[in-house]
Structures are given as C-alpha cells and as structure tokens.
Design a protein around this motif. Sequence first.
Motif, mmCIF file in Angstrom:
data_model
loop_
_atom_site.group_PDB
_atom_site.id
_atom_site.type_symbol
_atom_site.label_atom_id
_atom_site.label_comp_id
_atom_site.label_asym_id
_atom_site.label_seq_id
_atom_site.Cartn_x
_atom_site.Cartn_y
_atom_site.Cartn_z
ATOM 1 N N TYR A 1 14.569 106.176 -8.532
ATOM 2 C CA TYR A 1 13.912 107.223 -7.967
ATOM 3 C C TYR A 1 12.879 107.962 -8.578
ATOM 4 N N LEU B 1 16.323 104.590 -1.500
ATOM 5 C CA LEU B 1 16.197 105.077 -3.172
ATOM 6 C C LEU B 1 17.115 106.734 -3.494
ATOM 7 N N THR B 2 17.233 107.437 -2.789
ATOM 8 C CA THR B 2 17.709 108.527 -2.662
ATOM 9 C C THR B 2 19.385 108.258 -2.675
ATOM 10 N N SER C 1 20.322 106.667 -5.629
ATOM 11 C CA SER C 1 20.189 107.714 -6.731
ATOM 12 C C SER C 1 21.235 108.841 -6.481
#
Length: 384
Positions: free
Chosen positions: A84, A54-55, A58
């Motif tokens: 995120y 997710l990081t 994003s």
Amino acid sequence: MSALTSPLPTAPGRPAALARDLRWLLRLHRPTLYVWAALVVVLAAALLWLAGPLTDASADAWRDYDACRDGGRCSYYQDAILRYKDVYSYTTLALTALPFLVAAWSGAALIGRELESGTAHLAWTQGVSPARWLAVKLAAPAVLVAAGTGLLVRLHHRAWSAANGRVDTAKSWYDGLTLHTNGPTTVGLALAGLAVGALAGLLWRRALPALVTGLVATAAVRVLADRLMPHLWAADTVVTPLSRGPGGVGITVDEGIVTSTGAHAPLPHCPPEDAVHGCTATYAKADAVGFFHSYHPAAHYWPLQLTTTAVLLALVAVLTVIAFRLLGRSTGGAARDRRTTGAGKGRQDCRTGAARDRRTTGAGKGRQDRRTGAAQGRRTGVAG
C-alpha cells in the motif's frame, strides 16, 4: 451547365474550419494522445486498486499489528502494508509530475518544434491565421489535460479517504504532495504548465530551450502556489499555556510565544542545556506565558484549494493573453515585411517595364528614321 450558371465555390464556415484544424492537430500529435490516454488509464487503474483491495488488506494488517502490542504470539501481513505504501507513493509522485510533463510537451513538441521546423508557417500559408492556429493548439490540449488530470485527482482523493483513519501510515491531509494531488490545484498546475510551455515555445522558437524553460517555469509556479496557499484564507489562531505546548494540527502559518503583556513573539532559541528541562529558563527569560499557533485546520481544506486554483487559473489567463500578443507581434512584423517587399518589388517592376518601353520606343523610332532617310535618298537619286 455553363460557367455563368455554375455555383461558385464557397469558403468553409468557422465551425467546419475549426473541426478541420482540430482533426489536423489530433492527427499530427496522435502518438502523444495515445501516450496520454495510456497514462491516464494506468494511473486510474492503480488508484482504483489502491482505494479498494490494497487499502482493505493494509487496514487488516495494521489491525493485526495493533493486536500484537497486547502481548502473546501473533502475526500480521507486512507485505500488505508495504505494498500500500509503495503504490500510494508511486501514484502520488506520478500525479505530481503531470504538470511538468505537460509543460515539457507543450514547449518542445506542441509549439517549439513546429516553429523550429517550419510546420507552423506552412499552416499559416494554407489559410489558417496564426491566432486561430494558437487557439486550436491551446484549446484542445487544455480540454484533454483538464479532463484527464481531474479524473485522476478525484480517484486519488477517493483512495486517500478510504485509508484515512484505517491505515496508520496514511499521509495527513496537509502533507506536501498529498495536499495538491487530492484537490483541483493539480488541475490548475497542469493548465499552467500548458500555458507556460506554449509561451516558452513562442519565445525561443526551438524545442530544447522551450522544454527546459517550461520545466523551470512550472517548478517556479509550483513553489509560488505552495508559498501563497496558506495566506489566501484567514487562519485560525489558538493560544495554549506553556505546560501544554503548542496546539492545533494543520498547515502552519505562524507560531511563537505569548508574553505577559499579550504580545506575540517568535520562539526563542533554546540551548541544549536548557532543552532537557523543557526550555523553562529560556521561556522565563523571554517573559513567555504561553504559545500561539496560527494554522489552517482540516475545515479550511476546500477554501484553500479553491482560492489557490482560482489564482492559478488567473495566471493561465494572463499567460495565454501574453502568448497571443507575442505571436501577433512576431507574425504581424513578418507580414508587414512581406507586404513591403512585395510593394517594393512591384515598384521596381514598374520602373523596369517603363525603361523597357522607353528603350523599345527609342529603338523603333530610330529604325523608322533610318527607313525614312533611305526612302528620301532614293527619291532624290531618281529625280536627278
């Protein structure tokens, strides 16, 4: 083997008794143990997902978005940014709520329900002292709560660090919720919730009032920790001229203006008509030559976390001592009442038995006198 040579039964040792009490506690609260394990596993998986894919997604989307500012046709993956943000918010809120869940369970199910239903009194009649009962009740959940919450705090800090400087919407280190969920203060708050709930259960001896009291008291502890934290470590103070505005980024302790004499004064109220001019007339009237800002920078993060956690653990120790004293006072009074009732009953039985003996002796003596009189009458008649 004869009865004289057979071995006498021995009482179990302290480690065996504690192990037995622990097994009984885990069996009694097995559903709660499963729920706690599932909650920790789900949140841990979400935080690992947040720190990794997710990081990265994003951060890539924000890099594409920043490139679009230069003009031209371009696109960026907006869903990655929103996903995120949502997962971070949900996991942070869940970790923030853990101390309240622990307090509610401790007050309602761990202590209050057992005192209300009589389960605790049944255990006390089976050779388990009230002090040992409470010690097992608090020690085993404290280990599980500290281990689970500590793991989640570590994973949350890892997820936040992975996004720091890469995701534009990442929370700052001094954000209200992030500040605690990134450090050991959340573990201290969870243990405080356990102690507060247990004390509420002992006070009310009912599940529902103990649940409500535990939640309210844990919220008060959380507010107290927020208020005390900035004052538990010496703050840095920076002075800047009026042209630059206040300086320093972090947890604000105090801020205001610096006068021409070097004195620190609160920020004066700037009316709207002067705000469009930068409040120059207001500052001139207050004899301001600059601003001061007392704050905690990022370098103070761990000192603030550790000192606040130490205060919370000290509070947990005090609440635990109060809980043991309260339990000892209540169960000690009940034991004295039982002993007094038993002694009074024994004395009454003795008096009843003595009266019965006297009645029996009197009746026997009467029957013996009657038999003796009849015998004397017969002898007198024969002689006549």
